[in-house]
Design a protein around this motif. Structure first.
Motif, PDB file in Angstrom:
ATOM      1  N   ARG A 112       8.460  -6.039  -5.527  1.00 31.45           N
ATOM      2  CA  ARG A 112       9.091  -7.267  -5.037  1.00 31.45           C
ATOM      3  C   ARG A 112       9.313  -8.219  -6.203  1.00 31.45           C
ATOM      4  NH1 ARG A 112       8.673  -8.268   0.527  1.00 31.45           N
ATOM      5  NH2 ARG A 112       7.421  -6.745   1.698  1.00 31.45           N
ATOM      6  N   ALA A 113       9.948  -9.330  -5.873  1.00 32.44           N
ATOM      7  CA  ALA A 113      10.212 -10.345  -6.902  1.00 32.44           C
ATOM      8  C   ALA A 113       8.921 -10.905  -7.475  1.00 32.44           C
ATOM      9  CB  ALA A 113      11.071 -11.475  -6.322  1.00 32.44           C
ATOM     10  N   ASP A 114       7.855 -10.946  -6.627  1.00 28.20           N
ATOM     11  CA  ASP A 114       6.583 -11.481  -7.117  1.00 28.20           C
ATOM     12  C   ASP A 114       5.768 -10.457  -7.882  1.00 28.20           C
ATOM     13  OD1 ASP A 114       5.762  -9.777  -5.137  1.00 28.20           O
ATOM     14  OD2 ASP A 114       4.943 -11.325  -3.822  1.00 28.20           O
ATOM     15  N   GLY A 115       6.333  -9.244  -8.079  1.00 27.69           N
ATOM     16  CA  GLY A 115       5.657  -8.240  -8.873  1.00 27.69           C
ATOM     17  C   GLY A 115       4.828  -7.258  -8.077  1.00 27.69           C
ATOM     18  N   ARG A 116       4.677  -7.473  -6.765  1.00 28.36           N
ATOM     19  CA  ARG A 116       3.892  -6.552  -5.946  1.00 28.36           C
ATOM     20  C   ARG A 116       4.681  -5.265  -5.676  1.00 28.36           C
ATOM     21  NH1 ARG A 116       2.389  -8.766  -0.544  1.00 28.36           N
ATOM     22  NH2 ARG A 116       4.455  -9.755  -0.690  1.00 28.36           N
ATOM     23  N   SER A 117       4.024  -4.127  -5.921  1.00 22.53           N
ATOM     24  CA  SER A 117       4.673  -2.834  -5.660  1.00 22.53           C
ATOM     25  C   SER A 117       4.709  -2.576  -4.166  1.00 22.53           C
ATOM     26  CB  SER A 117       3.894  -1.718  -6.360  1.00 22.53           C
ATOM     27  OG  SER A 117       4.409  -0.456  -6.025  1.00 22.53           O
ATOM     28  N   PHE A 118       5.883  -2.168  -3.659  1.00 28.86           N
ATOM     29  CA  PHE A 118       5.985  -1.890  -2.227  1.00 28.86           C
ATOM     30  C   PHE A 118       6.337  -0.431  -1.905  1.00 28.86           C
ATOM     31  CE2 PHE A 118      10.286  -3.137  -3.446  1.00 28.86           C
ATOM     32  CZ  PHE A 118      11.067  -2.177  -2.837  1.00 28.86           C
ATOM     33  N   ALA A 119       6.721   0.340  -2.901  1.00 28.21           N
ATOM     34  CA  ALA A 119       7.053   1.754  -2.658  1.00 28.21           C
ATOM     35  C   ALA A 119       6.926   2.543  -3.953  1.00 28.21           C
ATOM     36  CB  ALA A 119       8.457   1.889  -2.093  1.00 28.21           C
ATOM     37  N   SER A 120       6.595   3.831  -3.801  1.00 35.44           N
ATOM     38  CA  SER A 120       6.525   4.730  -4.951  1.00 35.44           C
ATOM     39  C   SER A 120       7.189   6.053  -4.593  1.00 35.44           C
ATOM     40  CB  SER A 120       5.075   4.957  -5.384  1.00 35.44           C
ATOM     41  OG  SER A 120       4.355   5.632  -4.366  1.00 35.44           O
ATOM     42  N   LEU A 121       7.713   6.701  -5.609  1.00 32.37           N
ATOM     43  CA  LEU A 121       8.432   7.965  -5.421  1.00 32.37           C
ATOM     44  C   LEU A 121       7.915   8.965  -6.447  1.00 32.37           C
ATOM     45  CD1 LEU A 121      10.871   9.260  -3.830  1.00 32.37           C
ATOM     46  CD2 LEU A 121      12.244   8.698  -5.844  1.00 32.37           C
ATOM     47  N   ALA A 122       7.583  10.192  -5.985  1.00 36.59           N
ATOM     48  CA  ALA A 122       7.165  11.273  -6.871  1.00 36.59           C
ATOM     49  C   ALA A 122       8.081  12.462  -6.636  1.00 36.59           C
ATOM     50  CB  ALA A 122       5.716  11.663  -6.601  1.00 36.59           C
ATOM     51  N   VAL A 123       8.736  12.923  -7.691  1.00 35.62           N
ATOM     52  CA  VAL A 123       9.694  14.030  -7.599  1.00 35.62           C
ATOM     53  C   VAL A 123       9.156  15.213  -8.414  1.00 35.62           C
ATOM     54  CG1 VAL A 123      12.062  14.786  -7.990  1.00 35.62           C
ATOM     55  CG2 VAL A 123      11.597  12.390  -7.395  1.00 35.62           C
ATOM     56  N   SER A 124       8.907  16.336  -7.737  1.00 39.24           N
ATOM     57  CA  SER A 124       8.438  17.552  -8.404  1.00 39.24           C
ATOM     58  C   SER A 124       9.391  18.686  -8.108  1.00 39.24           C
ATOM     59  CB  SER A 124       7.026  17.903  -7.938  1.00 39.24           C
ATOM     60  OG  SER A 124       7.051  18.333  -6.593  1.00 39.24           O
ATOM     61  N   GLU A 125       9.072  19.870  -8.640  1.00 36.55           N
ATOM     62  CA  GLU A 125       9.906  21.047  -8.392  1.00 36.55           C
ATOM     63  C   GLU A 125       9.911  21.424  -6.921  1.00 36.55           C
ATOM     64  OE1 GLU A 125      10.234  25.706  -9.950  1.00 36.55           O
ATOM     65  OE2 GLU A 125       8.665  24.384 -10.714  1.00 36.55           O
ATOM     66  N   ALA A 126       8.793  21.122  -6.239  1.00 35.60           N
ATOM     67  CA  ALA A 126       8.654  21.554  -4.846  1.00 35.60           C
ATOM     68  C   ALA A 126       9.074  20.513  -3.830  1.00 35.60           C
ATOM     69  CB  ALA A 126       7.207  21.967  -4.578  1.00 35.60           C
ATOM     70  N   LYS A 127       8.893  19.226  -4.118  1.00 34.77           N
ATOM     71  CA  LYS A 127       9.118  18.221  -3.074  1.00 34.77           C
ATOM     72  C   LYS A 127       9.368  16.839  -3.651  1.00 34.77           C
ATOM     73  CE  LYS A 127       5.088  19.336  -1.551  1.00 34.77           C
ATOM     74  NZ  LYS A 127       3.868  19.462  -0.710  1.00 34.77           N
ATOM     75  N   ILE A 128       9.829  15.955  -2.772  1.00 35.22           N
ATOM     76  CA  ILE A 128      10.003  14.532  -3.082  1.00 35.22           C
ATOM     77  C   ILE A 128       9.098  13.752  -2.125  1.00 35.22           C
ATOM     78  CG2 ILE A 128      11.603  12.569  -3.100  1.00 35.22           C
ATOM     79  CD1 ILE A 128      13.839  14.559  -3.683  1.00 35.22           C
ATOM     80  N   ILE A 129       8.259  12.903  -2.669  1.00 38.53           N
ATOM     81  CA  ILE A 129       7.316  12.143  -1.853  1.00 38.53           C
ATOM     82  C   ILE A 129       7.604  10.649  -2.015  1.00 38.53           C
ATOM     83  CG2 ILE A 129       4.897  11.606  -1.397  1.00 38.53           C
ATOM     84  CD1 ILE A 129       4.173  14.332  -2.545  1.00 38.53           C
ATOM     85  N   LEU A 130       7.975  10.017  -0.906  1.00 35.78           N
ATOM     86  CA  LEU A 130       8.195   8.566  -0.874  1.00 35.78           C
ATOM     87  C   LEU A 130       7.019   7.936  -0.130  1.00 35.78           C
ATOM     88  CD1 LEU A 130       9.973   6.041  -1.309  1.00 35.78           C
ATOM     89  CD2 LEU A 130      11.083   6.591   0.882  1.00 35.78           C
ATOM     90  N   SER A 131       6.372   6.969  -0.751  1.00 34.54           N
ATOM     91  CA  SER A 131       5.178   6.364  -0.168  1.00 34.54           C
ATOM     92  C   SER A 131       5.342   4.853  -0.033  1.00 34.54           C
ATOM     93  CB  SER A 131       3.961   6.674  -1.052  1.00 34.54           C
ATOM     94  OG  SER A 131       2.796   6.078  -0.542  1.00 34.54           O
ATOM     95  N   VAL A 132       5.085   4.361   1.200  1.00 34.50           N
ATOM     96  CA  VAL A 132       5.138   2.924   1.486  1.00 34.50           C
ATOM     97  C   VAL A 132       3.903   2.548   2.295  1.00 34.50           C
ATOM     98  CG1 VAL A 132       6.410   1.053   2.608  1.00 34.50           C
ATOM     99  CG2 VAL A 132       7.661   2.926   1.496  1.00 34.50           C
ATOM    100  N   ASP A 133       3.210   1.489   1.901  1.00 40.86           N
ATOM    101  CA  ASP A 133       2.045   1.011   2.649  1.00 40.86           C
ATOM    102  C   ASP A 133       2.541   0.203   3.850  1.00 40.86           C
ATOM    103  OD1 ASP A 133      -0.231  -0.313   3.623  1.00 40.86           O
ATOM    104  OD2 ASP A 133      -1.172  -0.296   1.642  1.00 40.86           O
TER     105      ASP A 133
END
Length: 346
Positions: A292-313
């Motif tokens: 976010r604008a205040d610097g707080r992370s709201f999502a992460s993405l991990a891309v590997s050979e096998a899969k794509i993982i999107l993570s949101v709290d």
């Protein structure tokens, strides 16, 4: 286990492929090993054990051949009347296309020196079923000749014991072929005692062999072939790696690439190629985060050979999670619409 006891199951008289001492090497690969080894000095150490084992196998193979010649009559059969064994052991050698030129040339020049062993077919009158000698029968079909054969009444158990023991004594089967043979016999409800007797292996090793075939994809084994120089440890290592679907997909992609896979000429080379592919290190997943604008992370993405993982709290950022879910549902609907097929040509 002595040779006499092994073949007592087929009758009190001894049997196996019979012939004279002067049988050609091409038709009897161990025939002249005895003379060469006896002529040499007594070896010592591990090399001595290997050579002595080869000498003993050569002697046992000769005894098997003599016992059939002495106990049973050899007759001529039409190869078209002979069916292969119900339990396939070799990966090659069952059809004319599998024969190498040198073996065929030997049969053409010297004739069939060693008889095959067959039984009357249990369900087809006038036909026979092979215990051993599939390559010689295939060669006779190509050359348009009759087959010299010993016909012996045998039960299923007696047939597979004779089939397995003849190949074991001649080192005729690779490790993976033995594993497949064991698996076929077990799937047909043969007892572990019968299978162990057919392959001359301890029940513990037999369990490992059957387990390997259960773990290894059959299409991968077929693509590799018999791999005569590849043993249990290497096959187990490949099986361990192929437990991963990602690695299995990578291996199958190589098999499907004729340019790359065809470069490996021999079966053992194909095995080494696929094992190298299966054991190569996979790069770590690429990671990306959004803030976010205040610097707080709201999502992460991990891309590997096998899969794509999107993570949101969802507890910290429920509104973003809801937006992503709605967008994914809309994307799924869009992709399921044939008019929006991304692979469709424009």
């Amino acid at each position: 286990m002595s040779r006499k006891n092994i073949f007592a199951a087929v009758g009190q008289s001894k049997f196996a492929a019979a012939n004279d001492r002067e049988v050609k090497v091409a038709d009897r690969p161990l025939a002249d090993a005895t003379e060469r080894l006896n002529a040499s000095a007594s070896p010592v150490g591990s090399l001595g054990r290997v050579l002595n084992d080869a000498r003993q196998k050569s002697l046992r193979a000769e005894e098997m051949e003599r016992s059939v010649r002495d106990a049973c009559a050899v007759i001529e059969l039409n190869p078209q009347d002979i069916e292969p064994s119900f339990a396939r052991d070799r990966m090659t050698g069952y059809s004319p296309e599998d024969l190498d030129d040198s073996f065929l040339a030997s049969i053409r020049s010297n004739g069939q020196q060693v008889p095959v062993l067959v039984r009357p077919h249990p369900t087809q009158a006038g036909r026979y079923e092979t215990a051993y000698g599939h390559r010689r029968i295939a060669a006779a079909r190509i050359l348009g000749r009759t087959v010299r054969a010993v016909v012996k009444s045998m039960s299923d158990d007696e047939l597979v014991v004779a089939q397995g023991q003849e190949n074991v004594e001649r080192n005729g089967l690779s490790f993976i072929e033995k594993c497949r043979f064991a698996y076929v016999l077990e799937s047909r409800s043969f007892t572990r005692e019968t299978i162990s007797g057919a392959l001359s292996v301890h029940k513990t090793i037999l369990s490992i062999m059957v387990s390997l075939i259960e773990r290894l994809p059959s299409d991968v084994i077929d693509a590799i072939g018999p791999a005569p120089s590849t043993g249990r440890r290497a096959w187990s290592q490949l099986a361990d790696r192929l437990d991963s679907t990602v690695v299995l997909d990578r291996v199958r992609n190589v098999i499907a690439n004729p340019e790359k896979f065809a470069a490996a000429k021999s079966s053992d080379e194909r095995f080494r190629l696929l094992l190298a592919v299966a054991t190569e290190k996979v790069s770590a997943p690429r990671k990306q985060t959004w803030s976010r604008a205040d610097g707080r992370s709201f999502a992460s993405l991990a891309v590997s050979e096998a899969k794509i993982i999107l993570s949101v709290d969802r507890h910290k950022h429920p509104e973003i999670a809801e937006v992503i879910l709605r967008r994914l549902s809309a994307l799924q609907a869009e992709l399921e619409n044939p008019e929006n097929d991304p692979m469709k040509e424009s």
